[in-house]
Design a protein around this motif. Structure first.
Motif, PDB file in Angstrom:
ATOM      1  N   MET A   1       0.971  -1.315  -0.087  1.00  0.00           N
ATOM      2  CA  MET A   1       0.054   0.026   0.052  1.00  0.00           C
ATOM      3  C   MET A   1       0.742   1.293   0.022  1.00  0.00           C
ATOM      4  SD  MET A   1      -2.924  -0.928  -0.536  1.00  0.00           S
ATOM      5  CE  MET A   1      -4.155   0.480  -0.114  1.00  0.00           C
ATOM      6  N   VAL A   2       2.096   1.266   0.769  1.00  0.00           N
ATOM      7  CA  VAL A   2       3.088   2.394   0.640  1.00  0.00           C
ATOM      8  C   VAL A   2       3.471   2.914  -0.735  1.00  0.00           C
ATOM      9  CG1 VAL A   2       5.110   3.343   1.603  1.00  0.00           C
ATOM     10  CG2 VAL A   2       3.579   2.133   2.983  1.00  0.00           C
ATOM     11  N   VAL A   3       3.692   2.032  -1.495  1.00  0.00           N
ATOM     12  CA  VAL A   3       3.992   2.221  -2.931  1.00  0.00           C
ATOM     13  C   VAL A   3       3.118   2.610  -3.837  1.00  0.00           C
ATOM     14  CG1 VAL A   3       4.946   1.140  -4.900  1.00  0.00           C
ATOM     15  CG2 VAL A   3       5.789   0.252  -2.597  1.00  0.00           C
ATOM     16  N   ILE A   4       1.834   2.231  -3.526  1.00  0.00           N
ATOM     17  CA  ILE A   4       0.723   2.833  -4.207  1.00  0.00           C
ATOM     18  C   ILE A   4       0.650   4.381  -3.758  1.00  0.00           C
ATOM     19  CG2 ILE A   4      -1.764   2.687  -4.439  1.00  0.00           C
ATOM     20  CD1 ILE A   4      -1.509  -0.214  -4.394  1.00  0.00           C
ATOM     21  N   ASP A   5       0.642   4.597  -2.474  1.00  0.00           N
ATOM     22  CA  ASP A   5       0.414   5.965  -1.912  1.00  0.00           C
ATOM     23  C   ASP A   5       1.554   6.759  -2.659  1.00  0.00           C
ATOM     24  OD1 ASP A   5      -1.895   5.218  -0.780  1.00  0.00           O
ATOM     25  OD2 ASP A   5      -0.906   5.054   1.228  1.00  0.00           O
ATOM     26  N   ILE A   6       2.808   6.369  -2.808  1.00  0.00           N
ATOM     27  CA  ILE A   6       3.831   7.093  -2.994  1.00  0.00           C
ATOM     28  C   ILE A   6       3.547   7.418  -4.452  1.00  0.00           C
ATOM     29  CG2 ILE A   6       6.456   7.007  -3.811  1.00  0.00           C
ATOM     30  CD1 ILE A   6       6.725   5.557  -1.157  1.00  0.00           C
ATOM     31  N   GLY A   7       3.156   6.377  -5.488  1.00  0.00           N
ATOM     32  CA  GLY A   7       2.844   6.744  -7.026  1.00  0.00           C
ATOM     33  C   GLY A   7       1.618   7.594  -7.043  1.00  0.00           C
ATOM     34  N   LYS A   8       0.891   7.720  -6.128  1.00  0.00           N
ATOM     35  CA  LYS A   8      -0.218   8.431  -6.254  1.00  0.00           C
ATOM     36  C   LYS A   8       0.220   9.986  -6.272  1.00  0.00           C
ATOM     37  CE  LYS A   8      -3.648   7.368  -3.346  1.00  0.00           C
ATOM     38  NZ  LYS A   8      -4.353   7.281  -2.437  1.00  0.00           N
ATOM     39  N   GLY A   9       1.098  10.263  -5.138  1.00  0.00           N
ATOM     40  CA  GLY A   9       1.558  11.707  -5.050  1.00  0.00           C
ATOM     41  C   GLY A   9       2.422  11.836  -6.350  1.00  0.00           C
ATOM     42  N   ALA A  10       3.502  10.852  -6.788  1.00  0.00           N
ATOM     43  CA  ALA A  10       4.213  11.297  -7.800  1.00  0.00           C
ATOM     44  C   ALA A  10       3.485  11.250  -9.200  1.00  0.00           C
ATOM     45  CB  ALA A  10       5.139   9.895  -8.124  1.00  0.00           C
ATOM     46  N   LEU A  11       2.340  10.651  -9.378  1.00  0.00           N
ATOM     47  CA  LEU A  11       1.748  10.861 -10.574  1.00  0.00           C
ATOM     48  C   LEU A  11       1.110  12.113 -10.841  1.00  0.00           C
ATOM     49  CD1 LEU A  11       0.955   9.483 -13.217  1.00  0.00           C
ATOM     50  CD2 LEU A  11      -0.987   8.341 -12.067  1.00  0.00           C
ATOM     51  N   ALA A  12       0.579  12.603  -9.320  1.00  0.00           N
ATOM     52  CA  ALA A  12      -0.095  13.702  -9.337  1.00  0.00           C
ATOM     53  C   ALA A  12       0.613  14.901  -9.684  1.00  0.00           C
ATOM     54  CB  ALA A  12      -1.035  14.158  -8.154  1.00  0.00           C
ATOM     55  N   ALA A  13       1.979  15.083  -9.081  1.00  0.00           N
ATOM     56  CA  ALA A  13       2.863  16.126  -9.269  1.00  0.00           C
ATOM     57  C   ALA A  13       3.487  16.111 -10.701  1.00  0.00           C
ATOM     58  CB  ALA A  13       3.872  15.911  -8.241  1.00  0.00           C
ATOM     59  N   TRP A  14       3.723  14.852 -11.313  1.00  0.00           N
ATOM     60  CA  TRP A  14       4.268  14.695 -12.619  1.00  0.00           C
ATOM     61  C   TRP A  14       3.487  14.925 -13.650  1.00  0.00           C
ATOM     62  CZ3 TRP A  14       4.283  10.497 -15.970  1.00  0.00           C
ATOM     63  CH2 TRP A  14       5.132  10.822 -17.204  1.00  0.00           C
ATOM     64  N   GLY A  15       2.386  13.739 -13.738  1.00  0.00           N
ATOM     65  CA  GLY A  15       1.627  13.727 -14.940  1.00  0.00           C
ATOM     66  C   GLY A  15       0.517  14.611 -14.952  1.00  0.00           C
ATOM     67  N   VAL A  16       0.131  15.291 -14.063  1.00  0.00           N
ATOM     68  CA  VAL A  16      -1.087  16.290 -14.165  1.00  0.00           C
ATOM     69  C   VAL A  16      -0.793  17.313 -14.875  1.00  0.00           C
ATOM     70  CG1 VAL A  16      -3.139  17.494 -13.064  1.00  0.00           C
ATOM     71  CG2 VAL A  16      -2.602  15.022 -12.309  1.00  0.00           C
ATOM     72  N   PRO A  17       0.313  17.931 -14.415  1.00  0.00           N
ATOM     73  CA  PRO A  17       0.652  19.234 -15.053  1.00  0.00           C
ATOM     74  C   PRO A  17       1.017  19.264 -16.531  1.00  0.00           C
ATOM     75  CG  PRO A  17       1.660  19.226 -12.871  1.00  0.00           C
ATOM     76  CD  PRO A  17       1.243  17.751 -13.120  1.00  0.00           C
ATOM     77  N   LEU A  18       1.211  17.874 -17.097  1.00  0.00           N
ATOM     78  CA  LEU A  18       1.459  17.662 -18.628  1.00  0.00           C
ATOM     79  C   LEU A  18       0.603  17.826 -19.406  1.00  0.00           C
ATOM     80  CD1 LEU A  18       4.505  15.085 -17.996  1.00  0.00           C
ATOM     81  CD2 LEU A  18       4.881  17.304 -18.406  1.00  0.00           C
ATOM     82  N   LEU A  19      -0.818  17.456 -18.814  1.00  0.00           N
ATOM     83  CA  LEU A  19      -1.875  17.494 -19.542  1.00  0.00           C
ATOM     84  C   LEU A  19      -2.382  18.623 -20.038  1.00  0.00           C
ATOM     85  CD1 LEU A  19      -4.299  15.489 -17.113  1.00  0.00           C
ATOM     86  CD2 LEU A  19      -3.130  14.663 -18.951  1.00  0.00           C
ATOM     87  N   PRO A  20      -2.847  18.719 -21.392  1.00  0.00           N
ATOM     88  CA  PRO A  20      -3.138  20.118 -22.227  1.00  0.00           C
ATOM     89  C   PRO A  20      -4.533  20.460 -21.620  1.00  0.00           C
ATOM     90  CG  PRO A  20      -3.537  18.032 -23.527  1.00  0.00           C
ATOM     91  CD  PRO A  20      -2.938  17.474 -22.270  1.00  0.00           C
ATOM     92  N   LEU A  21      -4.643  21.071 -20.464  1.00  0.00           N
ATOM     93  CA  LEU A  21      -5.794  21.568 -20.054  1.00  0.00           C
ATOM     94  C   LEU A  21      -6.048  23.071 -20.138  1.00  0.00           C
ATOM     95  CD1 LEU A  21      -5.674  19.692 -16.570  1.00  0.00           C
ATOM     96  CD2 LEU A  21      -6.912  18.937 -18.483  1.00  0.00           C
ATOM     97  N   GLY A  22      -5.251  23.829 -20.851  1.00  0.00           N
ATOM     98  CA  GLY A  22      -5.216  25.058 -20.954  1.00  0.00           C
ATOM     99  C   GLY A  22      -4.077  25.911 -21.332  1.00  0.00           C
ATOM    100  N   GLY A  23      -4.097  27.257 -21.193  1.00  0.00           N
ATOM    101  CA  GLY A  23      -3.113  28.100 -21.482  1.00  0.00           C
ATOM    102  C   GLY A  23      -1.772  27.831 -20.522  1.00  0.00           C
ATOM    103  N   GLU A  24      -0.847  28.660 -20.626  1.00  0.00           N
ATOM    104  CA  GLU A  24       0.357  28.529 -19.706  1.00  0.00           C
ATOM    105  C   GLU A  24       0.353  29.613 -18.784  1.00  0.00           C
ATOM    106  OE1 GLU A  24       3.085  26.569 -19.793  1.00  0.00           O
ATOM    107  OE2 GLU A  24       2.063  25.380 -21.085  1.00  0.00           O
ATOM    108  N   ALA A  25      -0.913  29.960 -18.090  1.00  0.00           N
ATOM    109  CA  ALA A  25      -0.997  31.148 -17.130  1.00  0.00           C
ATOM    110  C   ALA A  25      -0.087  30.922 -15.970  1.00  0.00           C
ATOM    111  CB  ALA A  25      -2.444  31.204 -16.907  1.00  0.00           C
ATOM    112  N   VAL A  26      -0.061  29.567 -15.731  1.00  0.00           N
ATOM    113  CA  VAL A  26       0.590  29.103 -14.457  1.00  0.00           C
ATOM    114  C   VAL A  26       1.826  28.109 -14.460  1.00  0.00           C
ATOM    115  CG1 VAL A  26       0.342  27.967 -12.209  1.00  0.00           C
ATOM    116  CG2 VAL A  26      -1.735  29.249 -13.159  1.00  0.00           C
TER     117      VAL A  26
END
Length: 78
Positions: A1-26
């Motif tokens: 379970m710890v590996v899943i929780d670590i992966g959850k945080g890593a995926l959120a911090a790495w993967g979500v900002p790469l999604l094309p959700l809008g402009g480069e305002a932030v």
């Protein structure tokens, strides 16, 4: 379970900002920090369990691996 929780945080911090959700305002680093923070809060207070959940430490470690990996060694030493 710890590996899943670590992966959850890593995926959120790495993967979500790469999604094309809008402009480069932030900047990407600000998006990574916001997504990592949201993953930690979502892990501590999940909607599906009546806002009672687990500990966010492993999820925070996963987000830190992506956002600022040099902080991990001093954090583990302390």
């Amino acid at each position: 379970m710890v590996v899943i929780d670590i992966g959850k945080g890593a995926l959120a911090a790495w993967g979500v900002p790469l999604l094309p959700l809008g402009g480069e305002a932030v900047s990407m680093s600000t998006q990574a920090m916001a997504c990592g923070f949201a993953a930690v809060v979502g892990h501590c207070y999940p909607l599906w369990y009546g806002f009672r959940g687990g500990k966010g430490a492993a999820t925070a470690v996963g987000a830190l691996v992506v956002i600022q990996p040099l902080v991990l060694l001093p954090m583990f030493l302390v």
